[in-house]
Scaffold this active site. Structure first.
Site, PDB file in Angstrom:
ATOM      1  N   HIS A 191       0.797  -1.229   0.000  1.00  0.00           N
ATOM      2  CA  HIS A 191       0.000   0.000   0.000  1.00  0.00           C
ATOM      3  C   HIS A 191       0.832   1.282   0.000  1.00  0.00           C
ATOM      4  O   HIS A 191       0.298   2.373  -0.089  1.00  0.00           O
ATOM      5  CB  HIS A 191      -0.931   0.029   1.214  1.00  0.00           C
ATOM      6  CG  HIS A 191      -0.197   0.291   2.508  1.00  0.00           C
ATOM      7  ND1 HIS A 191       0.551  -0.665   3.132  1.00  0.00           N
ATOM      8  CD2 HIS A 191      -0.079   1.409   3.249  1.00  0.00           C
ATOM      9  CE1 HIS A 191       1.087  -0.156   4.219  1.00  0.00           C
ATOM     10  NE2 HIS A 191       0.734   1.099   4.326  1.00  0.00           N
TER      11      HIS A 191
HETATM   12  C1  UD1 Z   1      -1.954   5.324   6.198  1.00  0.00           C
HETATM   13  C2  UD1 Z   1      -0.649   5.744   6.871  1.00  0.00           C
HETATM   14  C3  UD1 Z   1       0.395   4.652   6.680  1.00  0.00           C
HETATM   15  C4  UD1 Z   1      -0.140   3.307   7.145  1.00  0.00           C
HETATM   16  C5  UD1 Z   1      -1.449   3.023   6.412  1.00  0.00           C
HETATM   17  C6  UD1 Z   1      -2.074   1.723   6.807  1.00  0.00           C
HETATM   18  C7  UD1 Z   1      -0.132   8.163   6.893  1.00  0.00           C
HETATM   19  C8  UD1 Z   1       0.706   9.210   6.273  1.00  0.00           C
HETATM   20  N1  UD1 Z   1      -0.086   6.960   6.278  1.00  0.00           N
HETATM   21  O1  UD1 Z   1      -1.728   5.236   4.806  1.00  0.00           O
HETATM   22  O2  UD1 Z   1       1.539   4.963   7.440  1.00  0.00           O
HETATM   23  O3  UD1 Z   1       0.801   2.302   6.869  1.00  0.00           O
HETATM   24  O4  UD1 Z   1      -2.365   4.093   6.722  1.00  0.00           O
HETATM   25  O5  UD1 Z   1      -3.197   1.490   5.981  1.00  0.00           O
HETATM   26  O6  UD1 Z   1      -0.782   8.406   7.880  1.00  0.00           O
HETATM   27  N2  UD1 Z   1      -9.079   4.896   1.957  1.00  0.00           N
HETATM   28  C9  UD1 Z   1     -10.297   4.283   1.884  1.00  0.00           C
HETATM   29  N3  UD1 Z   1     -10.886   3.899   3.059  1.00  0.00           N
HETATM   30  C10 UD1 Z   1     -10.327   4.114   4.264  1.00  0.00           C
HETATM   31  C11 UD1 Z   1      -9.092   4.779   4.310  1.00  0.00           C
HETATM   32  C12 UD1 Z   1      -8.476   5.157   3.154  1.00  0.00           C
HETATM   33  O7  UD1 Z   1     -10.850   4.054   0.815  1.00  0.00           O
HETATM   34  O8  UD1 Z   1     -10.919   3.724   5.292  1.00  0.00           O
HETATM   35  C13 UD1 Z   1      -8.417   5.269   0.689  1.00  0.00           C
HETATM   36  C14 UD1 Z   1      -8.701   6.693   0.260  1.00  0.00           C
HETATM   37  O9  UD1 Z   1      -8.734   6.722  -1.115  1.00  0.00           O
HETATM   38  C15 UD1 Z   1      -7.484   7.436   0.753  1.00  0.00           C
HETATM   39  C16 UD1 Z   1      -6.387   6.407   0.568  1.00  0.00           C
HETATM   40  O10 UD1 Z   1      -7.010   5.149   0.851  1.00  0.00           O
HETATM   41  O11 UD1 Z   1      -7.263   8.599   0.064  1.00  0.00           O
HETATM   42  C17 UD1 Z   1      -5.208   6.577   1.468  1.00  0.00           C
HETATM   43  O12 UD1 Z   1      -5.615   6.676   2.843  1.00  0.00           O
HETATM   44  P1  UD1 Z   1      -4.692   7.494   3.877  1.00  0.00           P
HETATM   45  O13 UD1 Z   1      -5.245   7.399   5.244  1.00  0.00           O
HETATM   46  O14 UD1 Z   1      -4.428   8.851   3.333  1.00  0.00           O
HETATM   47  O15 UD1 Z   1      -3.316   6.756   3.803  1.00  0.00           O
HETATM   48  P2  UD1 Z   1      -2.912   5.214   3.764  1.00  0.00           P
HETATM   49  O16 UD1 Z   1      -2.334   4.934   2.426  1.00  0.00           O
HETATM   50  O17 UD1 Z   1      -4.003   4.315   4.256  1.00  0.00           O
END
Ligand code: UD1
Length: 364
Positions: free
Chosen positions: A204
């Site tokens: 991811h």
């Molecule tokens: C975040 C953490 C990362 C961790 C990861 C575990 C930061 C900078 N990054 O990254 O360190 O390893 O979580 O998963 O804090 N999304 C969904 N549903 C959700 C959450 C996210 O669809 O419940 C999608 C959205 O499109 C979002 C993208 O995933 O924009 C990324 O989510 P985000 O929380 O920004 O970062 P992660 O890549 O999950």
């Protein structure tokens, strides 16, 4: 005495659950704040059930966004919570945006902050998590480390020794607890796939899944690996979105030996990993869980903030994808000889040491 516990993203839940339980055992009140950084049922809600955690007392509902907007929204909402209560301590874990956002707010209001999983460094400032780690550690009052390399890193940054305490790896508390609970259940999703030995893939990180060229190479490599061992791939939403955007998802879906699943709950995931032969990942936590379980782990990154998983564990970094197949072959040959590892204080008793240290800091 009221302690504020902060969770936001998936890797936070298994770290806070045992700490909350330990506070409860000692009759100390906690307020559990969920920032809402992760919000999907299978990225968040399911963990509360699987980890026997109370529901959040406060939900900030911030959702996704750019780093700046997500961090800012958490700060604005968390400040209101801090102003409403009289916290003796705010406890943050790990390295996600929720971690730094809440630390910054609490410190500006003069509230004590404990950072659990302090001192880890990848020395790669292109990782957003590295920025979160450095900033959180530099302003938190109590820095609780999972391994002694964390103490060294903090001392090298000039942190006073009195702020640092080696307590061990809190995630292993949850892992041991879950392993015990899944023993008597059929929670391994691989059981229904009828595939025998299998490799689990989780990816991811933006550095792996945001760039089209890298994604193309990754897909080719996973297809090649699936000819040697079936793959089970619980897919993070970011990864799925990008594979779709680059028109590559169907290439994986069409492979008979690649099984793509939705993100899994904690108990299902622990069962899946526990029964696996090999892990290919870019997760931080999984490098530690595989070390504890004695399963070979190939980490698709140039560096790790968890070097103990290499020096004392079962982890190997793959910085160049063209070497992945050699490492897969090697790991598949050797996996039978691997044993579970137990670096110091990865013993399932870390929550107790954490709560002792927090109480000492508040009373001291
Ligand atoms: C975040 C953490 C990362 C961790 C990861 C575990 C930061 C900078 N990054 O990254 O360190 O390893 O979580 O998963 O804090 N999304 C969904 N549903 C959700 C959450 C996210 O669809 O419940 C999608 C959205 O499109 C979002 C993208 O995933 O924009 C990324 O989510 P985000 O929380 O920004 O970062 P992660 O890549 O999950």
């Amino acid at each position: 005495m009221l302690i504020c516990l902060v969770v936001g993203a998936r890797p936070n839940f298994m770290k806070i659950a045992p700490i909350d339980r330990e506070f409860k055992k000692r009759g100390i009140d906690t307020l559990l704040v969920h920032t809402g950084q992760h919000y999907d049922e299978n990225m968040s809600d399911v963990f509360f059930h699987d980890l026997n955690m109370k529901s959040p007392d406060v939900h900030l509902n911030v959702g996704s966004g750019t780093h700046a907007s997500q961090t800012a929204r958490i700060m604005i909402e968390f400040e209101k919570v801090c102003n409403k209560h009289d916290f003796a301590m705010v406890v943050v874990v790990g390295d996600v945006n929720s971690t730094i956002a809440c630390t910054l707010v609490a410190k500006k209001l003069g509230i004590l902050v404990t950072h659990v999983e302090a001192g880890l460094r990848s020395f790669d400032r292109e990782m957003p998590e590295e920025i979160n780690r450095i900033l959180t550690d530099s302003i938190s009052d109590l820095l609780l480390t999972p391994s002694l390399d964390g103490n060294e890193n903090l001392k090298n940054e000039g942190v006073l020794e009195s702020r640092i305490k080696f307590v061990g790896n809190i995630m292993i508390d949850s892992l041991y607890d879950a392993l015990e609970r899944v023993k008597s259940t059929n929670s391994n999703p691989a059981n229904n796939l009828g595939i025998g030995r299998y490799c689990v893939v989780t990816l991811h990180r933006p550095s792996n899944v945001d760039d089209e060229e890298k994604v193309t190479l990754l897909v080719e490599n996973l297809i090649e690996t699936s000819r040697k061992i079936p793959i089970v791939f619980p897919m993070h939403p970011r990864t799925k979105n990008n594979l779709e955007k680059f028109d590559k998802l169907h290439l994986l879906e069409n492979q008979p030996s690649i099984h793509i699943l939705e993100p899994l709950g904690y108990l299902e995931f622990v069962s899946l990993v526990g029964g696996s032969t090999l892990i290919i990942t870019d997760s931080g936590g999984l490098q530690e869980e595989t070390t504890s379980l004695g399963i070979p782990c190939l980490t698709l990154r140039e560096n790790t903030e968890r070097p103990i998983t290499i020096t004392e564990g079962t982890n190997r970094l793959i910085s160049d994808l063209s070497t992945l197949q050699i490492s897969v072959d090697d790991a598949l040959q050797k996996q039978d000889s691997l044993e579970p590892r137990k670096p110091k204080f990865w013993d399932g008793k870390t929550a107790k040491r954490i709560v002792d240290a927090i109480i000492e800091c508040i009373e001291g």
